[in-house]
Write an enzyme that holds these catalytic residues in place. Structure first.
Site, PDB file in Angstrom:
ATOM      1  N   CYS A 161      -2.704  11.219   0.835  1.00  0.00           N
ATOM      2  CA  CYS A 161      -2.075   9.744   0.609  1.00  0.00           C
ATOM      3  C   CYS A 161      -0.776   9.913   0.066  1.00  0.00           C
ATOM      4  O   CYS A 161       0.312   9.690   0.895  1.00  0.00           O
ATOM      5  CB  CYS A 161      -3.048   9.164  -0.478  1.00  0.00           C
ATOM      6  SG  CYS A 161      -4.620   8.870   0.111  1.00  0.00           S
ATOM      7  N   LYS A 217       0.651  -1.270  -0.019  1.00  0.00           N
ATOM      8  CA  LYS A 217      -0.073   0.070  -0.028  1.00  0.00           C
ATOM      9  C   LYS A 217       0.716   1.138   0.044  1.00  0.00           C
ATOM     10  O   LYS A 217       0.629   2.275  -0.801  1.00  0.00           O
ATOM     11  CB  LYS A 217      -1.033  -0.144   1.152  1.00  0.00           C
ATOM     12  CG  LYS A 217      -1.396   1.218   1.637  1.00  0.00           C
ATOM     13  CD  LYS A 217      -2.724   1.695   0.708  1.00  0.00           C
ATOM     14  CE  LYS A 217      -3.072   3.123   0.979  1.00  0.00           C
ATOM     15  NZ  LYS A 217      -4.241   3.684   0.189  1.00  0.00           N
TER      16      LYS A 217
HETATM   17  N1  SAJ Z   1       0.167  14.804  -9.203  1.00  0.00           N
HETATM   18  C1  SAJ Z   1       1.181  15.659  -9.829  1.00  0.00           C
HETATM   19  N2  SAJ Z   1       1.612  14.909 -11.173  1.00  0.00           N
HETATM   20  C2  SAJ Z   1       1.082  13.624 -11.574  1.00  0.00           C
HETATM   21  C3  SAJ Z   1       0.085  13.046 -10.794  1.00  0.00           C
HETATM   22  C4  SAJ Z   1      -0.479  13.587  -9.485  1.00  0.00           C
HETATM   23  O1  SAJ Z   1       1.619  16.450  -9.557  1.00  0.00           O
HETATM   24  O2  SAJ Z   1       1.428  13.255 -12.537  1.00  0.00           O
HETATM   25  C5  SAJ Z   1      -0.316  15.440  -8.265  1.00  0.00           C
HETATM   26  C6  SAJ Z   1      -1.615  15.896  -8.003  1.00  0.00           C
HETATM   27  O3  SAJ Z   1      -1.677  17.098  -8.474  1.00  0.00           O
HETATM   28  C7  SAJ Z   1      -2.086  16.186  -6.766  1.00  0.00           C
HETATM   29  C8  SAJ Z   1      -1.143  14.689  -6.117  1.00  0.00           C
HETATM   30  O4  SAJ Z   1      -0.173  14.584  -6.932  1.00  0.00           O
HETATM   31  O5  SAJ Z   1      -1.572  17.018  -6.007  1.00  0.00           O
HETATM   32  C9  SAJ Z   1      -2.076  13.472  -5.629  1.00  0.00           C
HETATM   33  O6  SAJ Z   1      -3.076  13.128  -6.534  1.00  0.00           O
HETATM   34  P1  SAJ Z   1      -3.607  11.823  -7.058  1.00  0.00           P
HETATM   35  O7  SAJ Z   1      -4.651  11.987  -7.830  1.00  0.00           O
HETATM   36  O8  SAJ Z   1      -2.502  11.148  -7.917  1.00  0.00           O
HETATM   37  O9  SAJ Z   1      -3.481  10.769  -5.731  1.00  0.00           O
HETATM   38  P2  SAJ Z   1      -4.649  10.567  -4.485  1.00  0.00           P
HETATM   39  O10 SAJ Z   1      -3.704  11.134  -3.403  1.00  0.00           O
HETATM   40  O11 SAJ Z   1      -5.989  11.446  -5.031  1.00  0.00           O
HETATM   41  O12 SAJ Z   1      -5.050   9.248  -4.516  1.00  0.00           O
HETATM   42  C10 SAJ Z   1      -3.847   8.048  -4.343  1.00  0.00           C
HETATM   43  C11 SAJ Z   1      -4.189   7.055  -5.358  1.00  0.00           C
HETATM   44  N3  SAJ Z   1      -2.980   6.223  -5.215  1.00  0.00           N
HETATM   45  C12 SAJ Z   1      -2.518   6.085  -6.507  1.00  0.00           C
HETATM   46  O13 SAJ Z   1      -2.691   6.331  -7.628  1.00  0.00           O
HETATM   47  C13 SAJ Z   1      -1.235   4.939  -6.499  1.00  0.00           C
HETATM   48  C14 SAJ Z   1      -5.228   6.329  -4.859  1.00  0.00           C
HETATM   49  O14 SAJ Z   1      -5.450   5.173  -5.823  1.00  0.00           O
HETATM   50  C15 SAJ Z   1      -5.444   5.910  -3.419  1.00  0.00           C
HETATM   51  O15 SAJ Z   1      -6.545   5.443  -3.284  1.00  0.00           O
HETATM   52  C16 SAJ Z   1      -5.206   7.202  -2.837  1.00  0.00           C
HETATM   53  O16 SAJ Z   1      -3.935   7.793  -3.089  1.00  0.00           O
HETATM   54  C17 SAJ Z   1      -4.969   6.430  -1.246  1.00  0.00           C
HETATM   55  O17 SAJ Z   1      -5.867   6.409  -0.491  1.00  0.00           O
HETATM   56  O18 SAJ Z   1      -3.958   6.085  -0.843  1.00  0.00           O
END
Ligand code: SAJ
Length: 427
Positions: A258, A204
């Site tokens: 997360c 995880k």
């Molecule tokens: N971000 C970037 N560049 C990218 C992707 C994301 O700068 O290429 C930034 C986003 O703008 C944001 C942050 O990262 O600020 C996180 O966004 P996200 O949508 O990628 O992730 P979370 O935190 O909403 O959700 C994650 C997910 N994990 C993965 O994709 C491995 C989700 O599946 C999990 O359920 C969640 O964490 C969790 O509960 O752990």
């Protein structure tokens, strides 16, 4: 197996989980310390916003399959889905998990199954949870079964993904994994994969750490590209032409509860071997400052700056750890007047004053788009041009595309090409 289950923690994960168990043949008691949560659920109303949850909750409460309570009760299965807050020193605070485990002790009986779902540092199930059970006279893995089962659902799709996603079940021994896996098999349609607790905990954390490290690489590329005068986004698109390469997207930083947090759960347990993970965190945490450094190139004296987007990601109202908040603080420290607008975020969520689209843009010198909400991607630029003083748009998320020639547009591709005639100087 009898069919009584007790779910502790009725938040974004616990409540949808309780609802789905109730729909699949279980009598569910949901436990929470929050009186609003308990009373709202018992009256059939969801205290949280999640697609489909209100309707499904109402039905199962009416059918008397789910009841919320302040205290646990006897059950065959106990699921712990309480929060794991992060202390100021970036270590996990396990006090809520520990309290939840202690609260079930008076109700525990032989052959019960205890499943931890909260995100925790590696080894927590064996080194923290199991000893609490042992001290109460149980032998985990023999008298009672103990497993760790992480969730990986996306807000907005929780009720679908809980059923469809593959599920990892880590037992403290083989029989614990098998017993816990059978519980999830009553509703999970994806693969239910049995393993040991440590692997499940670490997998995880590694999923989110993988994202963090890859986003840090993209963010570092933006810094290098600024220094060497190279187009960041073009480089990423070209590199991703390779069939086995997936460079992530740079941005103003990494927010949320997360990806910005989970890597620290690994770092705290092994500070020696986590150089890459720590460096990734510090690169991502440096991005708000990098954004402001670029603003410094555009805005030479205190100016009126519009921020579009406070949420940490597009189309949600969640502002936890959002880089926008830090960027706004630094801009204000530098003496700028900051006018923030976010169609998803409500005034009571934030300390700073929020403005409407018009108010935020009126006589503004610079617009910075920090969240990729759909509303911002499809902005009517003619409206923007009429309102702003000078139409300079900085888009660290690279989410705007339909702008017109009247706009000086800056993203991580052209940080060194700021048209000097647009520089804002003392009026
Ligand atoms: N971000 C970037 N560049 C990218 C992707 C994301 O700068 O290429 C930034 C986003 O703008 C944001 C942050 O990262 O600020 C996180 O966004 P996200 O949508 O990628 O992730 P979370 O935190 O909403 O959700 C994650 C997910 N994990 C993965 O994709 C491995 C989700 O599946 C999990 O359920 C969640 O964490 C969790 O509960 O752990």
């Amino acid at each position: 197996m009898e069919n009584k289950i007790c779910v502790l923690g009725l938040g974004y994960i616990g409540l949808p989980t309780a609802v789905i168990f109730a729909q699949n043949g279980w009598m569910v008691t949901g436990v929470d310390v929050n009186s609003n949560t308990v009373s709202s659920i018992n009256s059939g109303k969801s205290p949280i916003k999640e697609n489909g949850l209100d309707i499904q909750l109402k039905q199962i409460v009416m059918d008397k399959k789910l009841k919320a309570s302040y205290t646990p009760t006897h059950a065959n299965v106990f699921i712990i889905a309480v929060p794991t807050p992060h202390d100021k020193d970036n270590t996990a605070n396990l006090s809520i998990v520990q309290a939840a485990i202690k609260s079930i002790l008076p109700y525990l009986r032989r052959d019960n199954i205890i499943i931890l779902e909260s995100t925790v540092p590696p080894r927590t199930t064996r080194d923290v949870v199991a000893p609490i059970l042992e001290r109460a006279g149980f032998i985990p893995g023999e008298d009672v079964y103990l497993a760790y089962c992480p969730e990986r659902v996306l807000p907005g799709r929780i009720l679908v993904e809980l059923i469809e996603n593959n599920r990892i079940i880590g037992g403290i021994n083989e029989i614990s994994a098998k017993k816990a896996a059978d519980v999830y098999r009553t509703f999970v349609e994806g693969n239910v994969i049995e393993t040991i607790a440590e692997s499940a905990e670490m997998s995880k954390l590694m999923e989110n750490t993988y994202r963090d490290v890859n986003i840090a690489l993209a963010n570092e590329l933006s810094k290098i590209s600024e220094y060497l005068n190279i187009d960041t986004h073009e480089v990423i698109a070209l590199a991703n032409e390779h069939p086995r390469v997936n460079v992530h997207q740079p941005g103003p930083g990494v927010g949320g509860h997360c990806i910005a947090v989970d890597p620290y759960f690994i770092i705290e347990k092994d500070p020696i071997n986590t150089n890459l993970i720590r460096t990734a965190r510090s690169i991502n945490e440096s991005m708000p400052r990098f954004v402001v450094n670029q603003v410094d190139k555009i805005v030479q004296t205190p100016a009126k700056i519009t921020i579009f987007g406070l949420a940490f990601k597009g189309n949600v109202d969640d502002i936890r750890n959002s880089p926008s908040l830090e960027i706004i603080d630094i801009l204000k420290e530098k003496g700028h007047q900051v006018l923030a607008h976010d169609p998803y975020v409500r005034q009571e969520q934030v300390d700073i004053k929020l403005f409407t689209f018009e108010e935020a843009l009126k006589s503004s010198d610079l617009l910075i788009v920090l969240t990729d909400h759909d509303e911002f991607k499809s902005i009517d630029w003619n409206r923007v041009v009429k309102l702003m003083n000078k139409v300079i748009v900085f888009d660290p998320k690279n989410c705007i595309s339909n702008f017109n020639d009247e706009i000086q547009y800056i993203n991580y591709s052209n940080l060194n090409s700021i048209d000097k005639t647009y520089l804002i100087e003392a009026k």
